[in-house]
Design an enzyme around this catalytic site. Structure first.
Site, PDB file in Angstrom:
ATOM      1  CE1 TYR A  72      -3.031  -3.042   0.331  1.00 15.90           C
ATOM      2  CE2 TYR A  72      -3.277  -2.608   2.670  1.00 15.90           C
ATOM      3  CZ  TYR A  72      -3.574  -3.370   1.556  1.00 15.90           C
ATOM      4  OH  TYR A  72      -4.406  -4.450   1.684  1.00 15.90           O
ATOM      5  CG  HIS A 141      -1.285  -9.036   0.238  1.00 15.21           C
ATOM      6  ND1 HIS A 141      -0.902  -7.729   0.110  1.00 15.21           N
ATOM      7  CD2 HIS A 141      -2.637  -9.010   0.154  1.00 15.21           C
ATOM      8  CE1 HIS A 141      -1.960  -6.951  -0.047  1.00 15.21           C
ATOM      9  NE2 HIS A 141      -3.021  -7.708  -0.035  1.00 15.21           N
ATOM     10  CB  SER A 220     -13.497  -5.500  -0.697  1.00 18.23           C
ATOM     11  OG  SER A 220     -12.286  -4.899  -1.077  1.00 18.23           O
ATOM     12  CG  PHE A 226     -21.010  -1.169  -6.784  1.00 16.74           C
ATOM     13  CD1 PHE A 226     -20.383  -0.947  -7.994  1.00 16.74           C
ATOM     14  CD2 PHE A 226     -22.397  -1.185  -6.760  1.00 16.74           C
ATOM     15  CE1 PHE A 226     -21.121  -0.743  -9.157  1.00 16.74           C
ATOM     16  CE2 PHE A 226     -23.135  -0.988  -7.912  1.00 16.74           C
ATOM     17  CZ  PHE A 226     -22.499  -0.763  -9.115  1.00 16.74           C
ATOM     18  CB  ALA A 230     -21.873   6.073  -3.387  1.00 13.16           C
TER      19      ALA A 230
END
Length: 350
Positions: A72, A141, A220, A226, A230
């Site tokens: 990140y 990850h 997520s 989503f 919005a």
């Protein structure tokens, strides 16, 4: 919130969310965690002062699992968190991840590295950036199937023996892979995408996690936003630099079809006096009772108000009828989770 909404999830006297145990013998953590990715990259510009205030709001709400990764911002996210971690170390369960490599001269490049020597190097770098002596929860990850778990998880286990890591986690692995890794060293947490839009983890990973006592950490859980209701057209609704403009579910006809799937979410939200985001989070949280395992979703945000809204979702209990109304959504979603699904657990399901 109505009485219907306040049936479970938070200690009403303090307003803090409930706690659960990480894995079989880990620390008590808030039943909802915090995903820090968007602070540093992928979702457009960040107001750093607002982001730091949001981190403070997380701990005020009892959100104690703070999740980052070395990818990140190419380490910038870990560096951003370092002062916050230093000031509140005893209150935080700190998670970070390794395995996805990037190249400075090739911004779109993503490589997967599970080599033992790389794992040690990555861990040392994360420890330096975070300014800590020990990472509470260290995740692989993504998995490179060409590297046996005896080597990769074995290298992670060495970090535990040395006191540099407390607990181990995996991300985007199948149920058989989780069992195989767990046989090398106990796995405390499995992190994969899980939401009203994405349920492929239920093919094998969820059952394996429940069997082994592994905490499931959905990333997520709002479908990258989503499920908040919005978005309908990425080209219109998203800023330049937002990676979602390239995500299949956010583009073209897919986006329009997926927006229409939110009608039952909106109706249930109205019945609870809640937001669509809260209903989506409540659905994920109730996977714990449905599947018999500990579930700690990690929604991300850069705003205090959204953090408080997300935490309040832990007080919502959906009825059987409401769960039934939401059940068909995932099967109707248009588009894959990523443009390239090769590095997901779904690609290795049999």
């Amino acid at each position: 919130m109505t009485d219907r909404t306040d049936r479970t999830g938070a200690t009403k006297a303090t307003g803090r969310i409930d706690t659960v145990r990480l894995g079989q013998d880990g620390p008590e953590i808030g039943v909802q965690g915090f995903g820090a990715m968007g602070i540093s990259e992928f979702y457009g510009a960040t107001d750093e002062a607002a982001a730091r205030d949001t981190l403070d709001a997380a701990l005020e709400a009892g959100v104690t699992l703070i999740d980052t990764a070395d990818i990140y911002g190419n380490g910038a996210n870990e560096e951003f968190l370092a002062p916050f971690v230093a000031a509140r170390r005893d209150e935080i369960t700190l998670a970070t991840k390794f395995a996805i490599e990037r190249r400075p001269d090739e911004p779109s490049y993503r490589g997967i590295n599970n080599d033992p020597a790389y794992i040690r190097k990555a861990a040392e770098a994360s420890l330096r950036r975070l300014g800590v002596e020990t990472i509470d929860l260290y995740y692989m990850h993504r998995r490179d199937p060409s590297v046996p778990f005896e080597e990769s998880v074995g290298a992670m286990a060495e970090l535990v023996k040395e006191g540099k890591v407390r607990y181990l986690g995996l991300s985007e692995v199948t149920g058989p892979e989780l069992r195989e890794a767990h046989a090398v060293h106990p796995i405390a947490a499995l992190q994969s995408e899980w939401s009203l839009f994405s349920r492929d983890v239920e093919r094998s990973a969820v059952a394996a996690a429940a069997e082994l006592g592994v905490t499931f950490v959905p990333y997520s859980p709002l479908g990258r936003g989503f499920l908040t209701g919005a978005f309908a057209d990425a080209s219109r609704d998203l800023a330049d630099g937002d990676f979602r403009v390239h995500q299949p579910r956010f583009t073209g006809e897919n986006a329009r079809r997926n927006a229409a799937l939110l009608e039952p979410v909106r109706a249930i939200a109205a019945a609870h006096g809640a937001t669509p985001a809260q209903i989506a989070l409540a659905w994920v949280q109730q996977r714990s009772a449905v599947h018999g395992l500990t579930v700690v979703p990690i929604p991300g945000t850069r705003k205090r108000a959204r953090l408080e809204e997300n935490a309040a979702a832990t007080r919502i209990t959906l009825t059987d009828a409401e769960l039934a109304a939401l059940e068909p959504i995932a099967a109707q979603v248009a588009g894959d989770r990523y443009p390239d699904m090769r590095f997901t657990s779904l690609a290795r399901e049999v």
